[in-house]
Design an enzyme around this catalytic site. Structure first.
Site, PDB file in Angstrom:
ATOM      1  N   GLY A 190       0.763  -1.356   0.014  1.00 25.52           N
ATOM      2  CA  GLY A 190       0.124  -0.018  -0.071  1.00 25.52           C
ATOM      3  C   GLY A 190       1.046   1.283  -0.283  1.00 25.52           C
ATOM      4  N   VAL A 193      -0.739   6.847   2.505  1.00 21.90           N
ATOM      5  CA  VAL A 193      -0.088   7.885   3.477  1.00 21.90           C
ATOM      6  C   VAL A 193       0.838   7.125   4.434  1.00 21.90           C
ATOM      7  N   ILE A 194       0.393   6.220   4.946  1.00 18.59           N
ATOM      8  CA  ILE A 194       1.095   5.473   6.117  1.00 18.59           C
ATOM      9  C   ILE A 194       2.504   4.769   5.419  1.00 18.59           C
ATOM     10  N   GLU A 213       2.084  -1.516  -4.507  1.00 19.59           N
ATOM     11  CA  GLU A 213       0.734  -0.662  -4.730  1.00 19.59           C
ATOM     12  C   GLU A 213      -0.509  -1.286  -5.792  1.00 19.59           C
ATOM     13  N   SER A 279      -0.397  -1.435   5.095  1.00 22.11           N
ATOM     14  CA  SER A 279      -0.889  -0.166   5.022  1.00 22.11           C
ATOM     15  C   SER A 279      -1.880  -0.074   3.878  1.00 22.11           C
ATOM     16  N   ARG A 282      -7.656   1.647   6.706  1.00 21.09           N
ATOM     17  CA  ARG A 282      -8.282   1.431   7.932  1.00 21.09           C
ATOM     18  C   ARG A 282      -9.781   1.136   7.706  1.00 21.09           C
ATOM     19  N   ALA A 330      -7.326  13.377  11.730  1.00 23.47           N
ATOM     20  CA  ALA A 330      -7.437  13.980  12.908  1.00 23.47           C
ATOM     21  C   ALA A 330      -8.314  15.209  13.085  1.00 23.47           C
ATOM     22  N   HIS A 454       9.642  38.378   3.301  1.00 21.29           N
ATOM     23  CA  HIS A 454      10.560  37.959   2.653  1.00 21.29           C
ATOM     24  C   HIS A 454      12.005  37.768   3.403  1.00 21.29           C
TER      25      HIS A 454
HETATM   26  P1  FAD Z   1      -9.358   7.687  17.373  1.00 21.31           P
HETATM   27  O1  FAD Z   1      -8.025   8.342  17.323  1.00 21.31           O
HETATM   28  O2  FAD Z   1      -9.060   6.263  16.692  1.00 21.31           O
HETATM   29  O3  FAD Z   1      -9.674   7.294  18.863  1.00 21.31           O
HETATM   30  C1  FAD Z   1     -10.487   6.301  19.166  1.00 21.31           C
HETATM   31  C2  FAD Z   1     -10.330   6.006  20.435  1.00 21.31           C
HETATM   32  O4  FAD Z   1     -11.780   5.325  21.111  1.00 21.31           O
HETATM   33  C3  FAD Z   1      -9.476   5.116  20.782  1.00 21.31           C
HETATM   34  O5  FAD Z   1      -8.602   5.672  21.993  1.00 21.31           O
HETATM   35  C4  FAD Z   1     -10.169   3.716  21.332  1.00 21.31           C
HETATM   36  O6  FAD Z   1      -9.248   3.229  22.153  1.00 21.31           O
HETATM   37  C5  FAD Z   1     -11.247   4.396  21.939  1.00 21.31           C
HETATM   38  N1  FAD Z   1     -12.232   3.451  21.964  1.00 21.31           N
HETATM   39  C6  FAD Z   1     -12.692   2.600  20.710  1.00 21.31           C
HETATM   40  N2  FAD Z   1     -13.893   1.832  21.034  1.00 21.31           N
HETATM   41  C7  FAD Z   1     -14.134   2.294  22.528  1.00 21.31           C
HETATM   42  C8  FAD Z   1     -15.007   1.789  23.556  1.00 21.31           C
HETATM   43  N3  FAD Z   1     -16.049   0.829  23.188  1.00 21.31           N
HETATM   44  N4  FAD Z   1     -14.974   2.411  25.047  1.00 21.31           N
HETATM   45  C9  FAD Z   1     -14.032   3.331  25.090  1.00 21.31           C
HETATM   46  N5  FAD Z   1     -13.022   3.747  24.358  1.00 21.31           N
HETATM   47  C10 FAD Z   1     -13.308   3.198  22.948  1.00 21.31           C
HETATM   48  N6  FAD Z   1      -4.170  12.186  10.769  1.00 21.31           N
HETATM   49  C11 FAD Z   1      -4.110  13.379  10.527  1.00 21.31           C
HETATM   50  O7  FAD Z   1      -4.850  14.280  10.425  1.00 21.31           O
HETATM   51  N7  FAD Z   1      -2.511  13.566  10.448  1.00 21.31           N
HETATM   52  C12 FAD Z   1      -1.510  12.870  10.596  1.00 21.31           C
HETATM   53  O8  FAD Z   1      -0.263  12.956  10.567  1.00 21.31           O
HETATM   54  C13 FAD Z   1      -1.995  11.638  10.785  1.00 21.31           C
HETATM   55  N8  FAD Z   1      -0.793  10.359  10.791  1.00 21.31           N
HETATM   56  C14 FAD Z   1      -1.400   9.302  11.027  1.00 21.31           C
HETATM   57  C15 FAD Z   1      -0.422   8.136  11.120  1.00 21.31           C
HETATM   58  C16 FAD Z   1      -0.842   7.043  11.479  1.00 21.31           C
HETATM   59  C17 FAD Z   1       0.378   5.821  11.562  1.00 21.31           C
HETATM   60  C18 FAD Z   1      -2.165   6.390  11.225  1.00 21.31           C
HETATM   61  C19 FAD Z   1      -2.384   5.215  11.579  1.00 21.31           C
HETATM   62  C20 FAD Z   1      -3.077   7.308  11.444  1.00 21.31           C
HETATM   63  C21 FAD Z   1      -2.867   8.914  11.213  1.00 21.31           C
HETATM   64  N9  FAD Z   1      -3.726   9.877  11.015  1.00 21.31           N
HETATM   65  C22 FAD Z   1      -3.382  11.139  10.815  1.00 21.31           C
HETATM   66  C23 FAD Z   1      -5.127   9.597  11.055  1.00 21.31           C
HETATM   67  C24 FAD Z   1      -5.785  10.010  12.658  1.00 21.31           C
HETATM   68  O9  FAD Z   1      -4.852   9.331  13.245  1.00 21.31           O
HETATM   69  C25 FAD Z   1      -7.200   9.678  12.726  1.00 21.31           C
HETATM   70  O10 FAD Z   1      -7.842  10.223  11.709  1.00 21.31           O
HETATM   71  C26 FAD Z   1      -7.734  10.046  14.047  1.00 21.31           C
HETATM   72  O11 FAD Z   1      -6.841   9.296  15.084  1.00 21.31           O
HETATM   73  C27 FAD Z   1      -9.190   9.698  14.141  1.00 21.31           C
HETATM   74  O12 FAD Z   1      -9.496  10.280  15.429  1.00 21.31           O
HETATM   75  P2  FAD Z   1     -10.818   9.627  16.089  1.00 21.31           P
HETATM   76  O13 FAD Z   1     -11.106  10.454  17.643  1.00 21.31           O
HETATM   77  O14 FAD Z   1     -11.974   9.537  15.130  1.00 21.31           O
HETATM   78  O15 FAD Z   1     -10.349   8.169  16.510  1.00 21.31           O
HETATM   79  P1  NAI Z   2      -4.470   4.867   2.469  1.00 20.47           P
HETATM   80  O1  NAI Z   2      -5.775   4.822   2.236  1.00 20.47           O
HETATM   81  O2  NAI Z   2      -3.843   6.327   2.512  1.00 20.47           O
HETATM   82  O3  NAI Z   2      -3.494   4.042   1.351  1.00 20.47           O
HETATM   83  C1  NAI Z   2      -3.876   2.664   1.255  1.00 20.47           C
HETATM   84  C2  NAI Z   2      -3.311   2.506   0.051  1.00 20.47           C
HETATM   85  O4  NAI Z   2      -3.229   0.876  -0.108  1.00 20.47           O
HETATM   86  C3  NAI Z   2      -3.860   2.890  -1.255  1.00 20.47           C
HETATM   87  O5  NAI Z   2      -2.989   3.432  -2.182  1.00 20.47           O
HETATM   88  C4  NAI Z   2      -4.533   1.610  -1.866  1.00 20.47           C
HETATM   89  O6  NAI Z   2      -4.685   1.516  -3.273  1.00 20.47           O
HETATM   90  C5  NAI Z   2      -3.516   0.363  -1.415  1.00 20.47           C
HETATM   91  N1  NAI Z   2      -3.948  -0.963  -1.587  1.00 20.47           N
HETATM   92  C6  NAI Z   2      -5.574  -1.238  -1.073  1.00 20.47           C
HETATM   93  N2  NAI Z   2      -5.362  -2.716  -0.807  1.00 20.47           N
HETATM   94  C7  NAI Z   2      -4.311  -2.955  -1.518  1.00 20.47           C
HETATM   95  C8  NAI Z   2      -3.800  -4.340  -1.749  1.00 20.47           C
HETATM   96  N3  NAI Z   2      -4.457  -5.503  -1.695  1.00 20.47           N
HETATM   97  N4  NAI Z   2      -2.622  -4.478  -2.287  1.00 20.47           N
HETATM   98  C9  NAI Z   2      -1.842  -3.387  -2.556  1.00 20.47           C
HETATM   99  N5  NAI Z   2      -2.344  -1.979  -2.259  1.00 20.47           N
HETATM  100  C10 NAI Z   2      -3.305  -2.024  -1.861  1.00 20.47           C
HETATM  101  O7  NAI Z   2      -4.227   4.176   3.776  1.00 20.47           O
HETATM  102  P2  NAI Z   2      -3.196   3.950   4.831  1.00 20.47           P
HETATM  103  O8  NAI Z   2      -1.863   4.543   4.319  1.00 20.47           O
HETATM  104  O9  NAI Z   2      -3.442   2.787   5.433  1.00 20.47           O
HETATM  105  O10 NAI Z   2      -3.871   5.090   5.713  1.00 20.47           O
HETATM  106  C11 NAI Z   2      -4.978   4.891   6.774  1.00 20.47           C
HETATM  107  C12 NAI Z   2      -5.492   6.285   7.023  1.00 20.47           C
HETATM  108  O11 NAI Z   2      -4.808   7.024   7.892  1.00 20.47           O
HETATM  109  C13 NAI Z   2      -5.646   7.321   5.750  1.00 20.47           C
HETATM  110  O12 NAI Z   2      -7.135   7.260   5.402  1.00 20.47           O
HETATM  111  C14 NAI Z   2      -5.158   8.523   6.165  1.00 20.47           C
HETATM  112  O13 NAI Z   2      -6.071   9.417   6.040  1.00 20.47           O
HETATM  113  C15 NAI Z   2      -4.597   8.354   7.487  1.00 20.47           C
HETATM  114  N6  NAI Z   2      -3.368   8.614   7.875  1.00 20.47           N
HETATM  115  C16 NAI Z   2      -3.182  10.123   7.519  1.00 20.47           C
HETATM  116  C17 NAI Z   2      -1.934  10.578   7.544  1.00 20.47           C
HETATM  117  C18 NAI Z   2      -1.742  11.886   7.453  1.00 20.47           C
HETATM  118  O14 NAI Z   2      -2.535  12.659   7.401  1.00 20.47           O
HETATM  119  N7  NAI Z   2      -0.447  12.440   7.341  1.00 20.47           N
HETATM  120  C19 NAI Z   2      -0.755   9.827   7.674  1.00 20.47           C
HETATM  121  C20 NAI Z   2      -1.137   8.378   7.972  1.00 20.47           C
HETATM  122  C21 NAI Z   2      -2.275   7.907   8.081  1.00 20.47           C
END
Ligand code: FAD
Ligand code: NAI
Length: 475
Positions: A190, A193-194, A213, A279, A282, A330, A454
């Site tokens: 994948g 972004v991740i 990908e 990755s 999600r 987020a 600038h």
């Molecule tokens: P979450 O952050 O998933 O929080 C949900 C919370 O609910 C968790 O703590 C969980 O334990 C809790 N929970 C679930 N069910 C229950 C329950 N029944 N009772 C009590 N608690 C519960 N987004 C960005 O905008 N910028 C980034 O740079 C970025 N980087 C990322 C990097 C990675 C590696 C990943 C995986 C994601 C990234 N994201 C980024 C995406 C971002 O993390 C999510 O969009 C964001 O966390 C979503 O917020 P949320 O509050 O909806 O859920």
């Molecule tokens: P993503 O949706 O960004 O990328 C997933 C990639 O995997 C896509 O390009 C898709 O075509 C590919 N894919 C799907 N199935 C596949 C398969 N079977 N074989 C090969 N490739 C395949 O999802 P990612 O990177 O897992 O991140 C999850 C979420 O977390 C994203 O929706 C993103 O918004 C959020 N995130 C945001 C960040 C940021 O804002 N900087 C950083 C990291 C995550």
């Protein structure tokens, strides 16, 4: 006796904890329940974002970028560094302490705003007179009664069918943020972004990284001019990226992981790696929430169904963030959390999905807001484009980082900014100006007329706006 609250928020990620704080600011009695724990069982509010997402990934990106700079770029500045070494446990430990500071910060904010925090799993028990009965199980055992419930339970990584995460060899974002050693060879499935962010981290630290990908186009979600530039730069940096692949049955042994795949030409290939990051997106998380007990409606992909105002099918039950439709970001979760808290208090808040910025924190960074050229063409919108390369920006030259460009797309008739696409240094910060302009429905001419300090990278934004009218001053 159940403890009564105006609002109970389930989940303390960016959607939930921000909703809880905003609701408390508006004078409501608020509880927030969150299940996330540290390794020693303490509460770790902040959700995916704080614990295994935005924050730790950016900490590792920063550290690995320093390492890369010391190894490859300090010499250009006349700085001689001999014997650059890597202490991975310190690097990962620093990331862990950044996470801890954020967990503690949220607990402090709850106290400051008088939000009652419960550490455990929250679930719907029943609809009783006057509200929702919510059970907390785990570290805290409580019965709560809520007039309003905000579901903010987030998302979880999607696994490949038949290949569960073991977080040792087959890694989700969680394991990929905490490897104990730099793999010699790392596979990433994948190129989203991740994959690009964490692939970059481990490449900078010395791994040979191959990204596979499925889609034929690289970064299909981005403007394709940006995507082309990104592919060129990432490939030059050493990421091996193959698009249009079809993954076969992955085999794992104690020592290695073998990934058979068909490449874009149809040829059978095989990749042997030490670790594999999967990755591929999600999935919404509603396990343990008691969805069936109360009939909370989910769509066919498991997202809680909400309307434009984040109302679910149940009275006074709202849902925000990754668990509902829209980008999994987020800042989107936070905006929805604020809007829902304000709607509960009678305000008419609105989240503008057209101006939610996207950022990929690679080097160079990629950021955009609004529509890209492919989308405008498909929609038949007449537009003008103006670009400016960082190569012609004084600050970028001084930084020694001239990769990329700013591109502004504006309506052909009205000059209203329809989209801004950046690949280059600090794109994540530069995009805010574009978001502001678009929120005010400003024109390219507005950006062109604004005085930019600038020398700054932001002058590239001004010059791109001038380019829309074919009158750049420095290119
Ligand atoms: P979450 O952050 O998933 O929080 C949900 C919370 O609910 C968790 O703590 C969980 O334990 C809790 N929970 C679930 N069910 C229950 C329950 N029944 N009772 C009590 N608690 C519960 N987004 C960005 O905008 N910028 C980034 O740079 C970025 N980087 C990322 C990097 C990675 C590696 C990943 C995986 C994601 C990234 N994201 C980024 C995406 C971002 O993390 C999510 O969009 C964001 O966390 C979503 O917020 P949320 O509050 O909806 O859920
Ligand atoms: P993503 O949706 O960004 O990328 C997933 C990639 O995997 C896509 O390009 C898709 O075509 C590919 N894919 C799907 N199935 C596949 C398969 N079977 N074989 C090969 N490739 C395949 O999802 P990612 O990177 O897992 O991140 C999850 C979420 O977390 C994203 O929706 C993103 O918004 C959020 N995130 C945001 C960040 C940021 O804002 N900087 C950083 C990291 C995550």
């Amino acid at each position: 006796m159940a403890k009564q609250f105006d609002v109970v928020v389930i989940g303390a990620g960016p959607g939930g904890y921000i909703a809880a704080i905003r609701a408390a600011q508006l004078g409501m009695s608020v509880a927030c329940i969150d299940a996330w724990s540290t390794a020693d069982g303490k509460p770790a509010p902040g959700g995916t974002c704080t614990n295994v997402g935005c924050i730790p990934s950016k900490a590792l990106l920063q550290s690995s970028e320093h390492y890369d700079q010391a190894n490859h770029h300090f010499a250009e500045h006349g700085i001689e560094v001999k014997g650059v070494g890597l202490k991975l446990d310190t690097l990962v430990g620093r990331k862990d302490s950044v996470v801890k500071q954020n967990n503690e910060g949220i607990l402090y904010l709850f106290k400051k705003n008088k939000v009652t925090f419960f550490h455990g799993t929250g679930s719907f028990a029943a609809y009783v007179d006057g509200g929702w009965s919510i059970k907390v199980a785990g570290a805290s055992e409580e019965d709560l009664l809520a007039k309003h419930v905000i579901v903010a339970t987030g998302s979880a990584p999607r696994a490949l069918p038949g290949l569960p995460f073991d977080e040792k060899k087959i890694l989700s974002n969680d394991g990929a943020l905490s490897l104990g050693a730099v793999p010699k060879k790392l596979g990433v499935i994948g190129a989203g972004v991740i994959g690009l962010e964490l692939g970059s981290v481990w490449r900078r630290l010395g791994a040979e990284v191959t990204v596979l990908e499925a889609m034929p186009d690289f970064l299909a979600v981005a403007d394709q001019q940006v995507a082309k530039e990104a592919l060129k730069v990432f490939t030059k940096q050493g990421l091996k990226i193959s698009t249009g692949v079809k993954i076969g049955e992955v085999k794992t042994t104690a020592k290695s992981v073998t990934v058979p795949y068909t490449d874009a030409s149809g040829a059978e290939q095989s990749l042997a790696v030490d670790n594999l990051i999967v990755s591929i997106g999600r999935v919404p998380h509603t396990q343990g929430l008691g969805v069936d007990t109360v009939g909370l409606k989910l769509d066919e992909r498991g997202f809680v169904i909400v309307d434009d105002e984040c109302k679910t099918n149940l009275p006074n039950v709202w849902a925000v963030g990754d668990v509902v439709r829209g980008p999994m970001l987020a800042h989107k979760a936070e905006e929805e959390g604020v809007a829902v808290a304000e709607r509960i208090s009678g305000q008419h808040s609105h989240v503008n999905f057209g101006t939610i910025p996207s950022v990929i924190y690679t080097s160079p960074e990629i950021a955009w807001v609004g529509r890209n050229e492919q989308q405008l063409k498909t929609e038949g919108v007449a537009y003008k484009a103006g670009s400016f390369p960082f190569l012609a920006n004084g600050r970028a030259r001084a930084l020694g980082d001239t990769t990329g460009f700013v591109k502004i797309l504006a309506d052909a008739k009205t000059d209203e900014v329809l989209g801004v696409h950046i690949i280059g240094p600090m794109a994540s910060e530069l995009i805010s100006e574009a978001v502001t302009i678009m929120e005010f429905r400003g024109a390219a001419e507005d950006i062109a007329r604004i005085c930019h300090a600038h020398p700054t990278l932001s002058e590239a934004m001004k010059e791109a706006a001038l380019a829309v009218d074919k009158r750049t001053l420095n290119f």
